[in-house]
Design a protein around this motif. Sequence first.
Motif, PDB file in Angstrom:
ATOM      1  N   GLY A  43       0.880  -1.184  -0.020  1.00 32.39           N
ATOM      2  CA  GLY A  43      -0.021  -0.184   0.061  1.00 32.39           C
ATOM      3  C   GLY A  43       0.794   1.507  -0.061  1.00 32.39           C
ATOM      4  N   THR A  44       1.871   1.247  -0.460  1.00 27.40           N
ATOM      5  CA  THR A  44       3.045   2.431  -0.575  1.00 27.40           C
ATOM      6  C   THR A  44       2.305   3.531  -1.398  1.00 27.40           C
ATOM      7  OG1 THR A  44       4.593   1.089  -0.436  1.00 27.40           O
ATOM      8  CG2 THR A  44       5.222   3.234  -0.977  1.00 27.40           C
ATOM      9  N   ARG A  45       2.435   4.637  -1.151  1.00 27.85           N
ATOM     10  CA  ARG A  45       1.860   5.730  -1.850  1.00 27.85           C
ATOM     11  C   ARG A  45       2.829   6.070  -3.036  1.00 27.85           C
ATOM     12  NH1 ARG A  45       0.896   9.674   2.873  1.00 27.85           N
ATOM     13  NH2 ARG A  45       3.000   8.750   3.392  1.00 27.85           N
ATOM     14  N   ARG A  46       2.309   6.585  -3.860  1.00 29.57           N
ATOM     15  CA  ARG A  46       3.266   6.975  -4.919  1.00 29.57           C
ATOM     16  C   ARG A  46       3.127   8.351  -5.703  1.00 29.57           C
ATOM     17  NH1 ARG A  46       1.558   1.433  -8.906  1.00 29.57           N
ATOM     18  NH2 ARG A  46       2.312   0.018  -7.311  1.00 29.57           N
ATOM     19  N   THR A  47       4.019   8.746  -5.898  1.00 32.29           N
ATOM     20  CA  THR A  47       4.054  10.094  -6.498  1.00 32.29           C
ATOM     21  C   THR A  47       4.759  10.190  -7.652  1.00 32.29           C
ATOM     22  OG1 THR A  47       4.434  10.786  -4.152  1.00 32.29           O
ATOM     23  CG2 THR A  47       4.860  12.505  -6.074  1.00 32.29           C
ATOM     24  N   ASN A 156      15.515  -0.665  -0.580  1.00 29.40           N
ATOM     25  CA  ASN A 156      15.376  -0.333   0.613  1.00 29.40           C
ATOM     26  C   ASN A 156      14.588   0.916   0.952  1.00 29.40           C
ATOM     27  OD1 ASN A 156      17.325  -2.389   1.303  1.00 29.40           O
ATOM     28  ND2 ASN A 156      19.103  -0.852   0.860  1.00 29.40           N
ATOM     29  N   PHE A 157      14.664   1.855  -0.037  1.00 23.96           N
ATOM     30  CA  PHE A 157      13.655   2.993   0.121  1.00 23.96           C
ATOM     31  C   PHE A 157      12.217   2.673   0.434  1.00 23.96           C
ATOM     32  CE2 PHE A 157      12.933   7.585  -0.278  1.00 23.96           C
ATOM     33  CZ  PHE A 157      11.902   7.689  -0.376  1.00 23.96           C
ATOM     34  N   ILE A 158      11.670   1.558  -0.532  1.00 25.01           N
ATOM     35  CA  ILE A 158      10.393   1.105  -0.175  1.00 25.01           C
ATOM     36  C   ILE A 158      10.329   0.528   1.081  1.00 25.01           C
ATOM     37  CG2 ILE A 158       8.515  -0.307  -1.067  1.00 25.01           C
ATOM     38  CD1 ILE A 158       9.768  -0.138  -3.881  1.00 25.01           C
ATOM     39  N   ASP A 159      11.136  -0.219   1.527  1.00 20.72           N
ATOM     40  CA  ASP A 159      11.117  -0.861   3.060  1.00 20.72           C
ATOM     41  C   ASP A 159      10.966   0.162   3.918  1.00 20.72           C
ATOM     42  OD1 ASP A 159      13.293  -3.527   2.186  1.00 20.72           O
ATOM     43  OD2 ASP A 159      11.221  -3.395   1.760  1.00 20.72           O
ATOM     44  N   PHE A 160      11.916   1.283   4.012  1.00 21.44           N
ATOM     45  CA  PHE A 160      11.725   2.262   5.178  1.00 21.44           C
ATOM     46  C   PHE A 160      10.289   3.037   5.013  1.00 21.44           C
ATOM     47  CE2 PHE A 160      15.577   1.174   6.540  1.00 21.44           C
ATOM     48  CZ  PHE A 160      16.797   1.417   5.833  1.00 21.44           C
ATOM     49  N   ASP A 165       4.961   3.807   7.664  1.00 24.73           N
ATOM     50  CA  ASP A 165       3.390   3.805   7.648  1.00 24.73           C
ATOM     51  C   ASP A 165       3.080   2.702   8.470  1.00 24.73           C
ATOM     52  OD1 ASP A 165       3.232   4.109   3.785  1.00 24.73           O
ATOM     53  OD2 ASP A 165       3.411   5.589   5.297  1.00 24.73           O
ATOM     54  N   GLU A 166       3.712   1.487   8.986  1.00 25.25           N
ATOM     55  CA  GLU A 166       3.303   0.569   9.881  1.00 25.25           C
ATOM     56  C   GLU A 166       3.381   1.496  11.159  1.00 25.25           C
ATOM     57  OE1 GLU A 166       4.886  -3.323   7.474  1.00 25.25           O
ATOM     58  OE2 GLU A 166       5.768  -2.571   9.279  1.00 25.25           O
ATOM     59  N   GLU A 170       0.419   2.075  13.789  1.00 26.46           N
ATOM     60  CA  GLU A 170       0.495   1.653  15.152  1.00 26.46           C
ATOM     61  C   GLU A 170       0.215   2.783  16.138  1.00 26.46           C
ATOM     62  OE1 GLU A 170       1.068  -1.029  18.478  1.00 26.46           O
ATOM     63  OE2 GLU A 170       1.057  -1.419  15.947  1.00 26.46           O
ATOM     64  N   GLU A 171       0.679   4.096  15.652  1.00 27.69           N
ATOM     65  CA  GLU A 171       0.638   5.208  16.723  1.00 27.69           C
ATOM     66  C   GLU A 171      -0.902   5.538  16.497  1.00 27.69           C
ATOM     67  OE1 GLU A 171       0.983   8.279  19.142  1.00 27.69           O
ATOM     68  OE2 GLU A 171       2.577   6.761  18.447  1.00 27.69           O
ATOM     69  N   ARG A 172      -1.686   5.317  15.457  1.00 25.80           N
ATOM     70  CA  ARG A 172      -3.043   5.493  15.445  1.00 25.80           C
ATOM     71  C   ARG A 172      -3.910   4.569  16.242  1.00 25.80           C
ATOM     72  NH1 ARG A 172      -1.991   6.748   9.918  1.00 25.80           N
ATOM     73  NH2 ARG A 172      -2.500   4.740   9.452  1.00 25.80           N
ATOM     74  N   LYS A 173      -3.319   3.301  16.112  1.00 29.76           N
ATOM     75  CA  LYS A 173      -4.056   2.321  17.051  1.00 29.76           C
ATOM     76  C   LYS A 173      -3.911   2.560  18.442  1.00 29.76           C
ATOM     77  CE  LYS A 173      -3.509  -1.579  13.868  1.00 29.76           C
ATOM     78  NZ  LYS A 173      -2.970  -2.851  13.801  1.00 29.76           N
ATOM     79  N   LYS A 174      -2.719   3.143  18.928  1.00 31.30           N
ATOM     80  CA  LYS A 174      -2.371   3.414  20.357  1.00 31.30           C
ATOM     81  C   LYS A 174      -3.320   4.634  20.685  1.00 31.30           C
ATOM     82  CE  LYS A 174       2.277   1.970  20.612  1.00 31.30           C
ATOM     83  NZ  LYS A 174       3.862   2.420  20.932  1.00 31.30           N
TER      84      LYS A 174
END
Length: 623
Positions: A43-47, A156-160, A165-166, A170-174
């Motif tokens: 679900g990576t956003r693309r520009t 690597n850039f996509i993984d970061f 995003d993850e 997680e912050e939104r869930k908290k």
Amino acid sequence: MSKVPPNDDRAAEEESDDFLEERAFAEIDALAEDVRAKQSAYGTRRTSTTSSSIHSASDDGSLSSYLAAAGYHAPVLDDDLKKRLALRTSAAISLPGAFDSDGRLLPKPSQEILLQRARDRKEDKKRRQNMERDGPTIGPDNEEDPLNDLQLRMNNFIDFTNKEDEAAQEERKKQQRRRLCRIVALCVILGLVVSIVVIVVGVVPGTTGGGDHDGAASRSSPTKTRAPTNRIGLTSCIYCTNETDQSERYHELRAAIVSEHPEMEISIDSPGTIGKNSPARISLCWLVYEDAFKVDVTRGDMYQVVQRFALSLIFYHFQGNRQANTLETSTNWLKPVHECEWDFLVCDADAGNKVERLELDTKFLSGTIPSELSLLTQLVHIGMEENLLTGPIPSELWTMTKLELLNLNRNQLTGTFPNELTNLTGLKQLNLGGSSLSGTIPDLSALTNMESFVLFQMTSVARGPFPNISGWTNLGDFLLSGIDITGTLPTYIGSLSKLKDFDVGDTWLTGTIPSELGSLVNLERLDLKLDRLSGSIPSELGNLTGLSILNLQESPFISGAIPSELGRLSNLELFDVSSCWSLTGAMPAELCALRRAQSLKMLAVECEVVVCDCCDLCARGTP
């Protein structure tokens, strides 16, 4: 890392621009497909890169530095090929991010990306140093292949980006969990506040209809009976807060009660500890504004007015305590019927339906005993055994001359032993066992009607002589165990012919067992355990043919042989002389015969000092 052999035809062919371009485009297409698949999966956003950025980058040649940073170096690819590769790459792959005016990729402001960029610069520097030392090399299996390096960088850039995003998810869930916890805590607090308000203020449906409180309006307006399970507070009591709010009926009933019992004037007019009104005022409010039964003062039956007032006062007196009680859960207390129909009461129909018995044993009542019990002047029976009552016994109770039974066993009463008890000459039963009354037992010889006297386990009573009960000819039960009574056992006990239960165990009595006890032909239980009595067991006890229990346990000074006359006690079920170490001889055959016939269910003796071949319980040794 090895250089490409200069004389190898295959190497020479790979060095050509056509081969490099074809291979680079194929690698870029494969890389683009791989990146798109990963972007779609995570679900990576693309520009997308605008064409203006590409043209501006290609026109001024700034993409050279970008491609060089990506692994394409000038010694390998010429400027024209670098520009075509950059355009092909930008068109094929929508990278997450954007190019600035110089064609450089602008990463997201993330600490992880900044750290990765620093690591990339360090690796680029190391790679350039290796290339300066060893020369440029290229090949499909070479680790320094720029296309492989570009794909690694992009992965690597996509993984970061995915990690960022993850972390955001997680912050939104908290935050959602924190909001939910705050909502739950707020609901709990609101519930507690509402409960406290209901308990302290009290919410009872309104009853009087409007603010007209004159006598006619009070009698004609519809009323609703208060449910007895409601806690403290009557809605109608707002009319009792001052004289201007009090109706004509209020003053009428108040005057009737005070005329019969002037001592109630202070209790009715003074505020108490329950809300803003005392139990007496709340009871009067209930009579005036909520009691649909509407006792008629004009008929001249003042006793019923006082009686209904006193019973409702008892209800509100115990309702003011924390412990819920059976009166509150009763289905008909304070109902619009005659009070003689309420639970736990017995009335004398022949005496004008006056309450004569108040049976409140084991009703979970807590707090003090209400002194207003004395308003029920026709009471002959007060039963409040096994509750949670505290404090002293009200002195008003000793004015109730018609009282015949007072049972306050197993409560937590304190204070001194009342000397005024002798005023109740008609008293037949007095049960104060298990309380914490202190002081000495007064002279009770005037209570000649006594039939049952129970004062067990009152450890706070001061040590004193055996009470004078010589005139208690109707006495049936006498329990004085666990109290520091001194002196000898009076011989006149033998004249109390109606005595059935005589228990003076665990006291400080001394002397011998009176032989006169053999005259108590109705005696069923004789308990002298843990006493300091001495001498032999009287043979006259064999005349007690109705005796079922003879307990001399742990009386170490009882001596001599066990009399054979005890074998005549055909109803004997327990004979316990365990820990009577001064006894001698053998167990009489007559008692063994009773044991073998199983009418005597327990025969206990110290077999080390008394020979016994039929005893089933020995404190020590073998029978």
